[in-house]
Design a protein around this motif. Sequence first.
Motif, short mmCIF file in Angstrom:
data_model
loop_
_atom_site.label_atom_id
_atom_site.label_comp_id
_atom_site.label_asym_id
_atom_site.label_seq_id
_atom_site.Cartn_x
_atom_site.Cartn_y
_atom_site.Cartn_z
N ALA A 155 0.80 -1.22 0.00
CA ALA A 155 0.00 0.00 0.00
C ALA A 155 0.83 1.27 0.00
CB ALA A 155 -0.94 0.01 1.21
N GLY A 156 2.14 1.14 0.14
CA GLY A 156 2.99 2.32 0.20
C GLY A 156 3.42 2.82 -1.16
N GLU A 157 4.26 3.82 -1.12
CA GLU A 157 4.77 4.41 -2.36
C GLU A 157 5.59 3.39 -3.13
OE1 GLU A 157 7.34 8.36 -3.77
OE2 GLU A 157 6.94 7.97 -1.65
N ASN A 158 5.32 3.31 -4.44
CA ASN A 158 6.01 2.37 -5.33
C ASN A 158 5.84 0.91 -4.88
OD1 ASN A 158 7.01 4.51 -6.94
ND2 ASN A 158 8.73 4.81 -5.50
N GLY A 159 4.69 0.63 -4.26
CA GLY A 159 4.40 -0.74 -3.85
C GLY A 159 5.11 -1.19 -2.59
N SER A 160 5.63 -0.26 -1.82
CA SER A 160 6.31 -0.63 -0.58
C SER A 160 5.29 -1.05 0.48
CB SER A 160 7.15 0.54 -0.07
OG SER A 160 6.32 1.66 0.22
N THR A 161 5.79 -1.74 1.48
CA THR A 161 4.93 -2.23 2.55
C THR A 161 4.75 -1.16 3.62
OG1 THR A 161 5.64 -4.51 2.19
CG2 THR A 161 4.63 -4.01 4.32
N VAL A 162 3.49 -0.92 4.00
CA VAL A 162 3.18 0.03 5.07
C VAL A 162 3.00 -0.75 6.36
CG1 VAL A 162 1.55 1.75 5.92
CG2 VAL A 162 2.09 1.63 3.47
N HIS A 163 3.72 -0.35 7.40
CA HIS A 163 3.61 -1.00 8.70
C HIS A 163 2.82 -0.13 9.68
CE1 HIS A 163 6.64 -4.13 7.77
NE2 HIS A 163 7.17 -3.19 7.01
N VAL A 164 3.15 1.13 9.75
CA VAL A 164 2.49 2.06 10.65
C VAL A 164 2.22 3.34 9.89
CG1 VAL A 164 2.67 3.37 12.81
CG2 VAL A 164 3.68 1.08 12.66
N ASP A 165 1.00 3.88 10.06
CA ASP A 165 0.68 5.17 9.46
C ASP A 165 0.26 6.14 10.56
OD1 ASP A 165 -1.87 4.42 10.16
OD2 ASP A 165 -2.58 4.13 8.10
N ARG A 166 -0.33 7.25 10.17
CA ARG A 166 -0.67 8.28 11.17
C ARG A 166 -1.73 7.81 12.15
NH1 ARG A 166 -4.04 12.68 7.52
NH2 ARG A 166 -5.75 11.29 6.90
N ASN A 167 -2.48 6.76 11.81
CA ASN A 167 -3.51 6.23 12.69
C ASN A 167 -3.01 5.11 13.58
OD1 ASN A 167 -5.60 7.91 11.64
ND2 ASN A 167 -5.71 6.58 9.84
N GLY A 168 -1.78 4.70 13.40
CA GLY A 168 -1.23 3.63 14.22
C GLY A 168 -0.80 2.45 13.36
N VAL A 169 -1.02 1.24 13.86
CA VAL A 169 -0.63 0.03 13.14
C VAL A 169 -1.55 -0.13 11.93
CG1 VAL A 169 -0.35 -2.46 13.24
CG2 VAL A 169 0.22 -1.07 15.23
N PHE A 170 -0.94 -0.21 10.74
CA PHE A 170 -1.71 -0.34 9.50
C PHE A 170 -2.08 -1.80 9.29
CE2 PHE A 170 -2.13 -1.08 4.96
CZ PHE A 170 -2.96 -0.03 4.56
N CYS A 171 -3.25 -2.03 8.70
CA CYS A 171 -3.67 -3.40 8.41
C CYS A 171 -4.60 -3.43 7.22
CB CYS A 171 -4.37 -4.02 9.63
SG CYS A 171 -4.96 -5.69 9.33
N ASP A 172 -4.29 -4.28 6.25
CA ASP A 172 -5.17 -4.53 5.11
C ASP A 172 -5.14 -6.04 4.86
OD1 ASP A 172 -6.62 -4.71 2.80
OD2 ASP A 172 -5.45 -3.23 1.67
#
Length: 246
Positions: A155-172
Amino acid sequence: MFAALYGELIRYAWHDPASEHDAYQLFYQRSLAMGWLEEGGVPGLWGMNDAGAVAEERPLPVQPFLRCAWDTTARIGTVRLSALQALLPGLGHDAASRDAAGRPKPSPTAPLNSTSARPCCSPSRETASPPREGAAGFAAVIVYPLWHVGHQNEAGENGSTVHVDRNGVFCDESAGDDVKLLGIYSTPERAAERLRQARLLPGFRDEPDCFSCDPYELDEDEWTEGFARVRPGEQAERVRAEPSGR
């Protein structure tokens, strides 16, 4: 403290309900054997038929008390437990750990995350009501589920993995993120200790900042609305079908 066990008890054939070894005596003997009974000047966790205030610095012995109640019941027969009710005194018990509204304060010894976010599979706490004080001065029971998210999303830029965002622990989860429930604990400190242990284990140590833990009140509804299933791609099709200029 008060505990009630609900379910089915199949008494052992050899146990005589009219004998002197009734539930009271069995509980007494078990408490004494485990060193939990306060008697004859010997310190313990509780006294039989004693009522009084508990010092604020002394936590209630909930787990030993329930353990003893279970062992006593299991000594009488085979137990098929379906529910457990526990009433705990709300006055004089760890008052410093709760705010004026009765909500548990964040524990300085349990820095589970810099945010209070949770995995996406859990409902939001934004509209949840604060813990209430029950009848007869008994406090609502608060528990602390500890979650971990293993990430495989792109979900990150250029297909990178997002672990934590501004809301806390990311999950998809639809993108491969894996949610694990490590356990449900009676205090933030116990959850924090479990977190410290888990961070040393394979998999968890690769994502040590992807844990989440928030308080939940037992018997409190969390998800209060229904839900609708959206098939993959359905939402995008609806957006494209809407007329422009709205």
